[in-house]
Design a protein around this motif. Sequence first.
Motif, PDB file in Angstrom:
ATOM      1  N   PHE A 274       0.873  -1.177   0.000  1.00 27.58           N
ATOM      2  CA  PHE A 274       0.000   0.000   0.000  1.00 27.58           C
ATOM      3  C   PHE A 274       0.906   1.222   0.000  1.00 27.58           C
ATOM      4  CE2 PHE A 274      -1.844   3.432   2.558  1.00 27.58           C
ATOM      5  CZ  PHE A 274      -2.877   3.783   1.686  1.00 27.58           C
ATOM      6  N   GLU A 275       0.652   2.141  -0.907  1.00 26.71           N
ATOM      7  CA  GLU A 275       1.442   3.374  -0.945  1.00 26.71           C
ATOM      8  C   GLU A 275       0.538   4.557  -0.640  1.00 26.71           C
ATOM      9  OE1 GLU A 275       4.247   3.949  -4.186  1.00 26.71           O
ATOM     10  OE2 GLU A 275       3.714   6.078  -4.218  1.00 26.71           O
ATOM     11  N   LEU A 276       0.943   5.313   0.345  1.00 29.00           N
ATOM     12  CA  LEU A 276       0.175   6.512   0.701  1.00 29.00           C
ATOM     13  C   LEU A 276       0.552   7.618  -0.280  1.00 29.00           C
ATOM     14  CD1 LEU A 276      -1.740   7.454   3.054  1.00 29.00           C
ATOM     15  CD2 LEU A 276       0.274   8.583   4.007  1.00 29.00           C
ATOM     16  N   THR A 277      -0.461   8.254  -0.878  1.00 31.78           N
ATOM     17  CA  THR A 277      -0.138   9.319  -1.844  1.00 31.78           C
ATOM     18  C   THR A 277      -0.424  10.704  -1.270  1.00 31.78           C
ATOM     19  OG1 THR A 277      -2.307   8.941  -2.821  1.00 31.78           O
ATOM     20  CG2 THR A 277      -0.428   7.922  -3.928  1.00 31.78           C
ATOM     21  N   ARG A 278      -1.057  10.732  -0.069  1.00 31.08           N
ATOM     22  CA  ARG A 278      -1.393  12.026   0.535  1.00 31.08           C
ATOM     23  C   ARG A 278      -1.332  11.840   2.036  1.00 31.08           C
ATOM     24  NH1 ARG A 278      -5.312  14.556   3.274  1.00 31.08           N
ATOM     25  NH2 ARG A 278      -6.365  16.385   2.425  1.00 31.08           N
ATOM     26  N   SER A 279      -0.605  12.682   2.726  1.00 31.01           N
ATOM     27  CA  SER A 279      -0.487  12.504   4.170  1.00 31.01           C
ATOM     28  C   SER A 279      -1.849  12.693   4.840  1.00 31.01           C
ATOM     29  CB  SER A 279       0.497  13.525   4.743  1.00 31.01           C
ATOM     30  OG  SER A 279       0.394  13.502   6.154  1.00 31.01           O
ATOM     31  N   LEU A 280      -2.140  11.842   5.825  1.00 33.40           N
ATOM     32  CA  LEU A 280      -3.415  11.957   6.545  1.00 33.40           C
ATOM     33  C   LEU A 280      -3.187  12.435   7.976  1.00 33.40           C
ATOM     34  CD1 LEU A 280      -5.087   8.770   5.098  1.00 33.40           C
ATOM     35  CD2 LEU A 280      -5.742  11.135   4.669  1.00 33.40           C
ATOM     36  N   VAL A 281      -2.066  13.135   8.165  1.00 33.46           N
ATOM     37  CA  VAL A 281      -1.670  13.551   9.509  1.00 33.46           C
ATOM     38  C   VAL A 281      -2.757  14.389  10.194  1.00 33.46           C
ATOM     39  CG1 VAL A 281      -0.388  15.606   8.701  1.00 33.46           C
ATOM     40  CG2 VAL A 281       0.247  14.517  10.840  1.00 33.46           C
ATOM     41  N   GLU A 282      -3.547  15.137   9.403  1.00 31.84           N
ATOM     42  CA  GLU A 282      -4.584  15.958  10.036  1.00 31.84           C
ATOM     43  C   GLU A 282      -5.723  15.117  10.640  1.00 31.84           C
ATOM     44  OE1 GLU A 282      -5.277  16.660   5.710  1.00 31.84           O
ATOM     45  OE2 GLU A 282      -6.805  17.984   6.524  1.00 31.84           O
ATOM     46  N   TYR A 283      -5.869  13.870  10.117  1.00 31.02           N
ATOM     47  CA  TYR A 283      -6.992  13.045  10.579  1.00 31.02           C
ATOM     48  C   TYR A 283      -6.598  11.915  11.517  1.00 31.02           C
ATOM     49  CZ  TYR A 283      -9.472  15.282   6.728  1.00 31.02           C
ATOM     50  OH  TYR A 283     -10.039  16.196   5.888  1.00 31.02           O
ATOM     51  N   THR A 284      -5.385  11.356  11.285  1.00 33.60           N
ATOM     52  CA  THR A 284      -5.041  10.161  12.068  1.00 33.60           C
ATOM     53  C   THR A 284      -3.564  10.160  12.452  1.00 33.60           C
ATOM     54  OG1 THR A 284      -4.830   7.753  12.013  1.00 33.60           O
ATOM     55  CG2 THR A 284      -4.769   8.855   9.888  1.00 33.60           C
TER      56      THR A 284
ATOM     57  N   ARG B  54       5.487   3.218   1.958  1.00 36.21           N
ATOM     58  CA  ARG B  54       4.885   1.952   1.506  1.00 36.21           C
ATOM     59  C   ARG B  54       4.801   0.959   2.658  1.00 36.21           C
ATOM     60  NH1 ARG B  54       7.216   0.520  -4.518  1.00 36.21           N
ATOM     61  NH2 ARG B  54       6.290   2.319  -5.554  1.00 36.21           N
ATOM     62  N   THR B  55       3.704   0.238   2.688  1.00 47.24           N
ATOM     63  CA  THR B  55       3.463  -0.743   3.748  1.00 47.24           C
ATOM     64  C   THR B  55       3.183  -2.085   3.086  1.00 47.24           C
ATOM     65  OG1 THR B  55       2.463   1.006   5.041  1.00 47.24           O
ATOM     66  CG2 THR B  55       1.982  -1.231   5.748  1.00 47.24           C
ATOM     67  N   PRO B  56       3.866  -3.160   3.500  1.00 46.88           N
ATOM     68  CA  PRO B  56       3.552  -4.466   2.907  1.00 46.88           C
ATOM     69  C   PRO B  56       2.137  -4.914   3.267  1.00 46.88           C
ATOM     70  CG  PRO B  56       5.320  -4.651   4.565  1.00 46.88           C
ATOM     71  CD  PRO B  56       4.934  -3.214   4.509  1.00 46.88           C
ATOM     72  N   VAL B  57       1.485  -5.607   2.326  1.00 48.35           N
ATOM     73  CA  VAL B  57       0.121  -6.092   2.597  1.00 48.35           C
ATOM     74  C   VAL B  57      -0.026  -7.527   2.102  1.00 48.35           C
ATOM     75  CG1 VAL B  57      -0.967  -3.810   2.334  1.00 48.35           C
ATOM     76  CG2 VAL B  57      -0.835  -5.318   0.365  1.00 48.35           C
ATOM     77  N   PHE B  58      -0.990  -8.231   2.692  1.00 51.58           N
ATOM     78  CA  PHE B  58      -1.476  -9.485   2.102  1.00 51.58           C
ATOM     79  C   PHE B  58      -2.983  -9.323   1.964  1.00 51.58           C
ATOM     80  CE2 PHE B  58      -3.042 -13.881   2.108  1.00 51.58           C
ATOM     81  CZ  PHE B  58      -2.261 -14.393   1.074  1.00 51.58           C
ATOM     82  N   VAL B  59      -3.506  -9.673   0.784  1.00 52.19           N
ATOM     83  CA  VAL B  59      -4.941  -9.481   0.515  1.00 52.19           C
ATOM     84  C   VAL B  59      -5.563 -10.833   0.200  1.00 52.19           C
ATOM     85  CG1 VAL B  59      -6.599  -8.376  -1.038  1.00 52.19           C
ATOM     86  CG2 VAL B  59      -4.527  -7.156  -0.373  1.00 52.19           C
ATOM     87  N   ARG B  60      -6.720 -11.085   0.781  1.00 52.91           N
ATOM     88  CA  ARG B  60      -7.445 -12.319   0.443  1.00 52.91           C
ATOM     89  C   ARG B  60      -8.840 -11.963  -0.051  1.00 52.91           C
ATOM     90  NH1 ARG B  60     -10.992 -16.024   3.026  1.00 52.91           N
ATOM     91  NH2 ARG B  60     -10.795 -18.134   2.218  1.00 52.91           N
ATOM     92  N   PHE B  61      -9.189 -12.491  -1.230  1.00 48.93           N
ATOM     93  CA  PHE B  61     -10.533 -12.323  -1.784  1.00 48.93           C
ATOM     94  C   PHE B  61     -11.301 -13.619  -1.555  1.00 48.93           C
ATOM     95  CE2 PHE B  61      -7.686  -9.788  -4.527  1.00 48.93           C
ATOM     96  CZ  PHE B  61      -8.224  -8.527  -4.295  1.00 48.93           C
ATOM     97  N   SER B  62     -12.605 -13.518  -1.404  1.00 46.49           N
ATOM     98  CA  SER B  62     -13.360 -14.734  -1.102  1.00 46.49           C
ATOM     99  C   SER B  62     -14.808 -14.577  -1.527  1.00 46.49           C
ATOM    100  CB  SER B  62     -13.302 -15.002   0.411  1.00 46.49           C
ATOM    101  OG  SER B  62     -13.640 -13.835   1.143  1.00 46.49           O
TER     102      SER B  62
ATOM    103  N   ALA C 153      -2.062   7.292  12.804  1.00 45.47           N
ATOM    104  CA  ALA C 153      -1.536   5.981  12.369  1.00 45.47           C
ATOM    105  C   ALA C 153      -0.243   6.190  11.592  1.00 45.47           C
ATOM    106  CB  ALA C 153      -2.563   5.260  11.501  1.00 45.47           C
ATOM    107  N   ASP C 154       0.787   5.505  12.008  1.00 46.52           N
ATOM    108  CA  ASP C 154       2.131   5.729  11.444  1.00 46.52           C
ATOM    109  C   ASP C 154       2.162   5.535   9.929  1.00 46.52           C
ATOM    110  OD1 ASP C 154       5.160   5.766  11.689  1.00 46.52           O
ATOM    111  OD2 ASP C 154       4.804   3.792  10.788  1.00 46.52           O
ATOM    112  N   PHE C 155       1.434   4.504   9.434  1.00 48.35           N
ATOM    113  CA  PHE C 155       1.544   4.212   7.995  1.00 48.35           C
ATOM    114  C   PHE C 155       0.736   5.191   7.142  1.00 48.35           C
ATOM    115  CE2 PHE C 155      -2.341   1.832   6.495  1.00 48.35           C
ATOM    116  CZ  PHE C 155      -3.071   1.870   7.682  1.00 48.35           C
ATOM    117  N   LEU C 156       0.027   6.116   7.801  1.00 48.17           N
ATOM    118  CA  LEU C 156      -0.765   7.095   7.047  1.00 48.17           C
ATOM    119  C   LEU C 156      -0.221   8.513   7.224  1.00 48.17           C
ATOM    120  CD1 LEU C 156      -4.325   5.621   7.818  1.00 48.17           C
ATOM    121  CD2 LEU C 156      -2.925   5.284   5.771  1.00 48.17           C
ATOM    122  N   GLN C 157       1.052   8.613   7.629  1.00 44.93           N
ATOM    123  CA  GLN C 157       1.615   9.952   7.881  1.00 44.93           C
ATOM    124  C   GLN C 157       2.304  10.555   6.674  1.00 44.93           C
ATOM    125  OE1 GLN C 157       1.076  11.430  11.167  1.00 44.93           O
ATOM    126  NE2 GLN C 157      -0.313   9.718  10.878  1.00 44.93           N
ATOM    127  N   GLU C 158       3.203   9.773   6.078  1.00 49.23           N
ATOM    128  CA  GLU C 158       4.119  10.376   5.115  1.00 49.23           C
ATOM    129  C   GLU C 158       3.780   9.940   3.689  1.00 49.23           C
ATOM    130  OE1 GLU C 158       8.873  10.388   4.304  1.00 49.23           O
ATOM    131  OE2 GLU C 158       8.145   9.401   6.118  1.00 49.23           O
TER     132      GLU C 158
END
Length: 717
Positions: free
Chosen positions: A94-104, A115-123, A106-111
Amino acid sequence: MPQSKQETQRKSKASEALAAKQKQLESFSQGPESLLTTNQGVVIPDNHNSLRAGARGPTLLEDFILREKLLHLGRERIPERVVNARGAGAHGYFELTRSLVEYTRADFLQEAGSRTPVFVRFSTASGARGSADTVRDVRGFAVKFYTREGNYDLVGSNVPVFFIQDAMKFPDLLHAWKPEPHHGMPQASSAHDTFWDFASLMPESSHMLMWLMSDRALPRSWRMMEGFGVHTFRFVNAKGASHFVKFHWRPKLGRHALLWDEAQKLAGRDPDFHRRDLWEAIAQGHFPEWELGLQVIDEAKAAALGFDLLDATKLVPEELVPVLTVGKLVLNRNPDNHFAEAEQVAFNPGHVVPGIDFSSDPLLQGRLVAYTDAQLGRLGGPNFHELPINRGVCPFHNFQRDGAHRMLLNKGQVSYEPNSLASGAESRVDGGQQGFQSVPDEFESPKVRRRSPSFDDHFSQASMFWNSQSAVEKDHIVAAFQYELSKVEVAAIRQRVVDNLAHVDAKLARKVAEPLGLSPDARAAAGRAGFRDVAARLPVEASPALSMEGNGNGIATRRVAVLVASGVEVGALRVVQQALQDAGATCRVVAANLGSVATASGQQLAVDHTFCTVSSVMFDAVLVPGGASAQVLAANGDAVHFVLEAYRHCKTIGVIGEGVQLLRTLGIGAGEGSPAVPGVVLGRNDPPSRAQLAQEFVAELARHRHWSRGNLEAVPA
Ligand code: HDD
């Protein structure tokens, strides 16, 4: 342009984060080894013969090698998930394209740029682990973010609402939806009595039923469907200020659906259609991508929306609160082992990180209990967080100990807090500096087992959804209700459903009811227990974002079947193939036999598939080249059916030169003197017209379906 130092640092931090999870997984991986051993490491001398008392005598109990193999096999299955059992997944970031520092906070939503590693499962939701991918169902869309502050799971679906408002009804919903208990049928289907019995007695399901009967429940690909967090969550910033937030995943390839007829045929032709599609796209480097969109809502203004944000049967129309794009999700690596990763992964809406909190949605609140409990059972004990796929990438430490399959070797004398025996770090508890802080809501109310009257509006958003659909989408919804209700045996249940539908839209109810020999009675519905009619005003009359029509986004990864036989003329075909490849589409050559066919110029054309193993439902378009092959194909029932079926499913058909004969043989008016047929592209083999043919074919394919073809019911396919 040279990169700034800051940019270079940011990029290297981002790739470090991604590498951390991969490295961790690799430390548990094993490739093929040449020497077979037992699980204890003893080399196996012979893997074909058990130890016997003489070559024809009984097998000896002392054969620990045979015993180990058989006993392991006997324990190789774990319970499947009680819902969402059928699924597959992939790794990505997951790549953050806009800082969300004003709202949260959460470390992965600051800068921006991180990029944050993810695993996704569809079902799918209702079917068993071995059921087909393409059934009519809501699709699970679960994302595990391995953040530096712990794992965050967004356990959503491809529909923004749910059937019920309170987790208390979840077991009832599932019991009604799953195969009926007396005979265990039907598999992975809502088209049966108990589902509609329950749904018709629960008018709060009206909105979700509209989505389930719509094309949303038949995605063309997991890569071409939206995802939603469903519930209202909360973002909390560093100052403790909180906002409501709704999550949206928006696919780069646009939103596209299968037809019901295709979905049913695919369930037999390729029950793994969706997982294969994801796997192949990633393997070929076509990495699926979604934008993360947010609707951020000021908590003080939530009441003005006119519906309750805590009610999971409601969505927030984009006309009221626009969706803000803040990041992207990219899936770029297939798992190494389906069981170890997609099966053992444990998602939980209760896995949050500081800066993200829950709302009081009573459906969400119930989920917070259910997932851990289900996983304790399914994964065999309390240590499933130690499984490689579930491990965080940040350190974790507490005094939970022991239990089945514990892998950590916790050192030291102390496993309690407070203590004075361990070294300083052992007993430290964060005083709230870094720790998760719940929003300090104040509640001063009596305990009640009752819903808020603000949950009483059960129909207005179902009407909004209906109003937002195109004419074709509406036809599909009507046909889906008719199909499902025709499978219901008890007439009173069918009647209750159409009575409820009269509160969504009178015309919809009449259209569904007529071929069932019924007439909708809105007043009867209103007289039934559980019915609420608050005559709520629609939040908006229609929301265009709820329709999938006109959602083009190119032809990347679309599949085109090229039907050939010996004598095929490949001149123009090559030009079209090149244009398709340039636009990211894939061509596959289909013929009666594998191997190759002789072309008109005496060369050999390699064949990818035969008519026995594929059919048109596995492709988005068909191309019939010219040459003597057209006549051979016209005499082949499988080839004829292939083209007719694609025609009936409103797919693009390209015909070159003599290929037009095939269309005429099939009764599809084409060529000189006939009016143009939507989505049927005719071309000649001569070099000057090839480029135009290629361009037209690509343009028609980009329309995906050609709904305006007439008299489709008459096509025998
Ligand atoms: Fe659930 C699995 C999504 C309501 C109880 N759910 C599960 C999965 C998804 C969802 C995507 C599969 C996760 C995976 O891939 O492993 N569930 C939803 C959504 C809901 C929802 C979008 C409504 C907004 N679920 C819901 C409720 C409850 C559950 C109300 C119970 C109170 N769900 C479960 C479960 C599962 C599960 C029983 C099955 C196995 C598991 O969790 O690990 O706990």
